[in-house]
Design a protein around this motif. Structure first.
Motif, PDB file in Angstrom:
ATOM      1  N   ASP A   1     120.630  34.904  60.926  1.00  0.00           N
ATOM      2  CA  ASP A   1     120.287  34.221  62.181  1.00  0.00           C
ATOM      3  C   ASP A   1     119.980  35.227  63.285  1.00  0.00           C
ATOM      4  OD1 ASP A   1     120.520  31.712  61.159  1.00  0.00           O
ATOM      5  OD2 ASP A   1     122.507  31.298  62.003  1.00  0.00           O
ATOM      6  N   SER A   2     119.196  34.770  64.250  1.00  0.00           N
ATOM      7  CA  SER A   2     118.901  35.630  65.402  1.00  0.00           C
ATOM      8  C   SER A   2     120.053  35.542  66.384  1.00  0.00           C
ATOM      9  CB  SER A   2     117.629  35.161  66.100  1.00  0.00           C
ATOM     10  OG  SER A   2     116.578  35.197  65.215  1.00  0.00           O
ATOM     11  N   LEU A   3     120.733  36.646  66.507  1.00  0.00           N
ATOM     12  CA  LEU A   3     121.855  36.727  67.447  1.00  0.00           C
ATOM     13  C   LEU A   3     121.427  37.651  68.567  1.00  0.00           C
ATOM     14  CD1 LEU A   3     125.107  37.618  65.488  1.00  0.00           C
ATOM     15  CD2 LEU A   3     124.581  35.547  66.740  1.00  0.00           C
ATOM     16  N   VAL A   4     121.752  37.305  69.786  1.00  0.00           N
ATOM     17  CA  VAL A   4     121.512  38.234  70.887  1.00  0.00           C
ATOM     18  C   VAL A   4     122.818  38.369  71.662  1.00  0.00           C
ATOM     19  CG1 VAL A   4     120.213  38.707  73.000  1.00  0.00           C
ATOM     20  CG2 VAL A   4     119.057  37.621  71.073  1.00  0.00           C
TER      21      VAL A   4
ATOM     22  N   LYS B   1     115.182  27.702  71.308  1.00  0.00           N
ATOM     23  CA  LYS B   1     116.492  27.340  70.728  1.00  0.00           C
ATOM     24  C   LYS B   1     116.719  27.997  69.361  1.00  0.00           C
ATOM     25  CE  LYS B   1     117.175  22.989  73.183  1.00  0.00           C
ATOM     26  NZ  LYS B   1     116.832  23.561  74.452  1.00  0.00           N
ATOM     27  N   LYS B   2     116.024  29.115  69.151  1.00  0.00           N
ATOM     28  CA  LYS B   2     116.147  29.767  67.846  1.00  0.00           C
ATOM     29  C   LYS B   2     117.161  30.906  67.857  1.00  0.00           C
ATOM     30  CE  LYS B   2     111.658  28.720  65.873  1.00  0.00           C
ATOM     31  NZ  LYS B   2     110.301  29.085  66.241  1.00  0.00           N
ATOM     32  N   ILE B   3     117.924  31.046  68.927  1.00  0.00           N
ATOM     33  CA  ILE B   3     118.904  32.137  68.925  1.00  0.00           C
ATOM     34  C   ILE B   3     120.284  31.637  69.308  1.00  0.00           C
ATOM     35  CG2 ILE B   3     117.307  33.969  69.547  1.00  0.00           C
ATOM     36  CD1 ILE B   3     118.791  33.814  72.389  1.00  0.00           C
ATOM     37  N   MET B   4     121.243  32.470  68.994  1.00  0.00           N
ATOM     38  CA  MET B   4     122.584  32.251  69.519  1.00  0.00           C
ATOM     39  C   MET B   4     122.840  33.425  70.456  1.00  0.00           C
ATOM     40  SD  MET B   4     126.132  31.916  67.497  1.00  0.00           S
ATOM     41  CE  MET B   4     127.386  30.875  68.155  1.00  0.00           C
ATOM     42  N   LEU B   5     123.029  33.109  71.728  1.00  0.00           N
ATOM     43  CA  LEU B   5     123.277  34.149  72.725  1.00  0.00           C
ATOM     44  C   LEU B   5     124.786  34.283  72.925  1.00  0.00           C
ATOM     45  CD1 LEU B   5     122.241  36.143  74.884  1.00  0.00           C
ATOM     46  CD2 LEU B   5     122.123  34.210  76.473  1.00  0.00           C
ATOM     47  N   ILE B   6     125.302  35.455  72.618  1.00  0.00           N
ATOM     48  CA  ILE B   6     126.744  35.694  72.735  1.00  0.00           C
ATOM     49  C   ILE B   6     127.018  36.624  73.905  1.00  0.00           C
ATOM     50  CG2 ILE B   6     128.810  36.611  71.590  1.00  0.00           C
ATOM     51  CD1 ILE B   6     127.625  35.778  68.928  1.00  0.00           C
ATOM     52  N   ASP B   7     127.713  36.108  74.903  1.00  0.00           N
ATOM     53  CA  ASP B   7     128.084  36.902  76.071  1.00  0.00           C
ATOM     54  C   ASP B   7     129.439  37.542  75.785  1.00  0.00           C
ATOM     55  OD1 ASP B   7     128.964  37.805  78.590  1.00  0.00           O
ATOM     56  OD2 ASP B   7     127.775  36.269  79.605  1.00  0.00           O
TER      57      ASP B   7
ATOM     58  N   ILE C   1     124.623  33.032  81.587  1.00  0.00           N
ATOM     59  CA  ILE C   1     123.281  32.619  81.194  1.00  0.00           C
ATOM     60  C   ILE C   1     123.426  31.276  80.470  1.00  0.00           C
ATOM     61  CG2 ILE C   1     121.253  33.197  79.805  1.00  0.00           C
ATOM     62  CD1 ILE C   1     122.010  36.177  80.169  1.00  0.00           C
ATOM     63  N   PRO C   2     122.671  30.247  80.935  1.00  0.00           N
ATOM     64  CA  PRO C   2     122.823  28.937  80.303  1.00  0.00           C
ATOM     65  C   PRO C   2     122.620  29.006  78.782  1.00  0.00           C
ATOM     66  CG  PRO C   2     121.460  28.776  82.267  1.00  0.00           C
ATOM     67  CD  PRO C   2     121.686  30.241  82.013  1.00  0.00           C
ATOM     68  N   GLY C   3     123.495  28.347  78.071  1.00  0.00           N
ATOM     69  CA  GLY C   3     123.376  28.296  76.613  1.00  0.00           C
ATOM     70  C   GLY C   3     124.127  29.410  75.904  1.00  0.00           C
ATOM     71  N   SER C   4     124.721  30.331  76.669  1.00  0.00           N
ATOM     72  CA  SER C   4     125.431  31.431  76.004  1.00  0.00           C
ATOM     73  C   SER C   4     126.841  31.007  75.590  1.00  0.00           C
ATOM     74  CB  SER C   4     125.495  32.659  76.918  1.00  0.00           C
ATOM     75  OG  SER C   4     126.167  32.336  78.115  1.00  0.00           O
ATOM     76  N   VAL C   5     127.330  31.684  74.572  1.00  0.00           N
ATOM     77  CA  VAL C   5     128.679  31.445  74.067  1.00  0.00           C
ATOM     78  C   VAL C   5     129.501  32.689  74.400  1.00  0.00           C
ATOM     79  CG1 VAL C   5     130.045  30.971  71.979  1.00  0.00           C
ATOM     80  CG2 VAL C   5     127.654  30.260  72.096  1.00  0.00           C
ATOM     81  N   ASN C   6     130.701  32.493  74.894  1.00  0.00           N
ATOM     82  CA  ASN C   6     131.517  33.648  75.274  1.00  0.00           C
ATOM     83  C   ASN C   6     132.420  34.092  74.120  1.00  0.00           C
ATOM     84  OD1 ASN C   6     134.396  34.134  77.416  1.00  0.00           O
ATOM     85  ND2 ASN C   6     132.878  35.646  76.857  1.00  0.00           N
ATOM     86  N   ILE C   7     132.157  35.308  73.632  1.00  0.00           N
ATOM     87  CA  ILE C   7     133.067  35.948  72.676  1.00  0.00           C
ATOM     88  C   ILE C   7     133.321  37.348  73.232  1.00  0.00           C
ATOM     89  CG2 ILE C   7     133.484  36.668  70.289  1.00  0.00           C
ATOM     90  CD1 ILE C   7     131.471  34.628  69.336  1.00  0.00           C
ATOM     91  N   PRO C   8     134.471  37.562  73.884  1.00  0.00           N
ATOM     92  CA  PRO C   8     134.726  38.882  74.470  1.00  0.00           C
ATOM     93  C   PRO C   8     134.578  40.000  73.435  1.00  0.00           C
ATOM     94  CG  PRO C   8     136.383  37.307  75.193  1.00  0.00           C
ATOM     95  CD  PRO C   8     135.576  36.630  74.112  1.00  0.00           C
TER      96      PRO C   8
ATOM     97  N   LEU D   1     113.958  36.962  76.149  1.00  0.00           N
ATOM     98  CA  LEU D   1     115.179  36.158  76.061  1.00  0.00           C
ATOM     99  C   LEU D   1     114.913  34.731  76.528  1.00  0.00           C
ATOM    100  CD1 LEU D   1     118.207  35.959  75.476  1.00  0.00           C
ATOM    101  CD2 LEU D   1     118.644  36.715  77.816  1.00  0.00           C
ATOM    102  N   LYS D   2     114.158  34.600  77.622  1.00  0.00           N
ATOM    103  CA  LYS D   2     113.828  33.260  78.131  1.00  0.00           C
ATOM    104  C   LYS D   2     113.108  32.457  77.050  1.00  0.00           C
ATOM    105  CE  LYS D   2     113.355  31.644  82.300  1.00  0.00           C
ATOM    106  NZ  LYS D   2     114.254  31.078  83.241  1.00  0.00           N
ATOM    107  N   ASN D   3     112.124  33.105  76.401  1.00  0.00           N
ATOM    108  CA  ASN D   3     111.363  32.413  75.356  1.00  0.00           C
ATOM    109  C   ASN D   3     112.251  32.036  74.177  1.00  0.00           C
ATOM    110  OD1 ASN D   3     109.012  32.574  76.819  1.00  0.00           O
ATOM    111  ND2 ASN D   3     108.343  34.488  75.843  1.00  0.00           N
ATOM    112  N   LEU D   4     113.126  32.975  73.806  1.00  0.00           N
ATOM    113  CA  LEU D   4     114.021  32.696  72.677  1.00  0.00           C
ATOM    114  C   LEU D   4     114.960  31.534  73.013  1.00  0.00           C
ATOM    115  CD1 LEU D   4     114.918  36.338  71.598  1.00  0.00           C
ATOM    116  CD2 LEU D   4     113.851  34.615  70.138  1.00  0.00           C
ATOM    117  N   LEU D   5     115.459  31.512  74.245  1.00  0.00           N
ATOM    118  CA  LEU D   5     116.367  30.424  74.635  1.00  0.00           C
ATOM    119  C   LEU D   5     115.617  29.097  74.644  1.00  0.00           C
ATOM    120  CD1 LEU D   5     118.390  32.213  77.462  1.00  0.00           C
ATOM    121  CD2 LEU D   5     119.340  31.338  75.322  1.00  0.00           C
ATOM    122  N   ASN D   6     114.370  29.113  75.131  1.00  0.00           N
ATOM    123  CA  ASN D   6     113.580  27.883  75.141  1.00  0.00           C
ATOM    124  C   ASN D   6     113.310  27.386  73.731  1.00  0.00           C
ATOM    125  OD1 ASN D   6     113.426  27.586  77.881  1.00  0.00           O
ATOM    126  ND2 ASN D   6     111.529  28.774  78.081  1.00  0.00           N
TER     127      ASN D   6
END
Ligand SMILES: O=S(=O)([O-])[S-]
Length: 160
Positions: A111-114, A57-63, A76-83, A50-55
């Motif tokens: 797209d790569s979604l996590v 910038k090839k993913i969208m991290l959805i919290d 987590i920095p860079g995450s988007v909140n979608i309950p 996850l750290k590598n993916l965030l670095n």
């Protein structure tokens, strides 16, 4: 007479159908187990990945935690909140509506979604929803905020 004959014939077919549907439900449960196994093994990203993916910038991290949990605990920095309750609807939104609501470009199906949550339960549900909607590259970070915070905000050696 005719009626009795039809009845027997019908009964026979019904029996066959029951047998076929019994077999089908057996197959479905095998398929279900396989799906769970596959998503558990191949669709789980580790902390380091996850750290590598965030670095990159090839993913969208959805919290998918509730907003109050994020405000209370952090994110987590860079995450988007979608309950979690909004995930299915959000992934089917018109891109303009998505952008307006979440202030992010709507991810495409390739797209790569996590997904992440607190400890991997809700993110797995979100992942299943996304995959059922055709987001086949989606994954989840089962360690969630709990693991992330333990690596980021403690002296613990970092995992993989
Ligand atoms: O966030 S959680 O559903 O894993 S407790």
């Amino acid at each position: 007479m005719k009626k009795v004959h039809q009845g027997n014939h019908h009964g026979h077919i019904t029996e066959k159908k029951n047998d076929a549907s019994r077999k089908a439900s057996g197959l479905n449960s095998i398929k279900g187990n396989c799906h769970n196994f596959c998503t558990a093994v191949f669709k789980d990203v580790t902390y380091k990945e996850l750290k590598n993916l965030l670095n990159s910038k090839k993913i969208m991290l959805i919290d998918v935690r509730e907003t109050w949990e994020i405000l209370e605990c952090g994110k987590i920095p860079g995450s988007v909140n979608i309950p979690l309750g909004e995930v299915g609807e959000a992934l089917q939104m018109h891109p303009e509506d998505f952008k307006e609501k979440y202030n992010e470009v709507k991810p495409s199906k390739s797209d790569s979604l996590v997904f992440s949550c607190l400890a991997g339960v809700r993110s797995k549900k979100a992942l299943d929803t996304a995959v059922s909607l055709g987001f086949n590259s989606a994954k989840h970070y089962a360690g969630g905020w709990k693991e992330w915070a333990s690596y980021e905000y403690s002296e613990k050696p970092q995992g993989n």
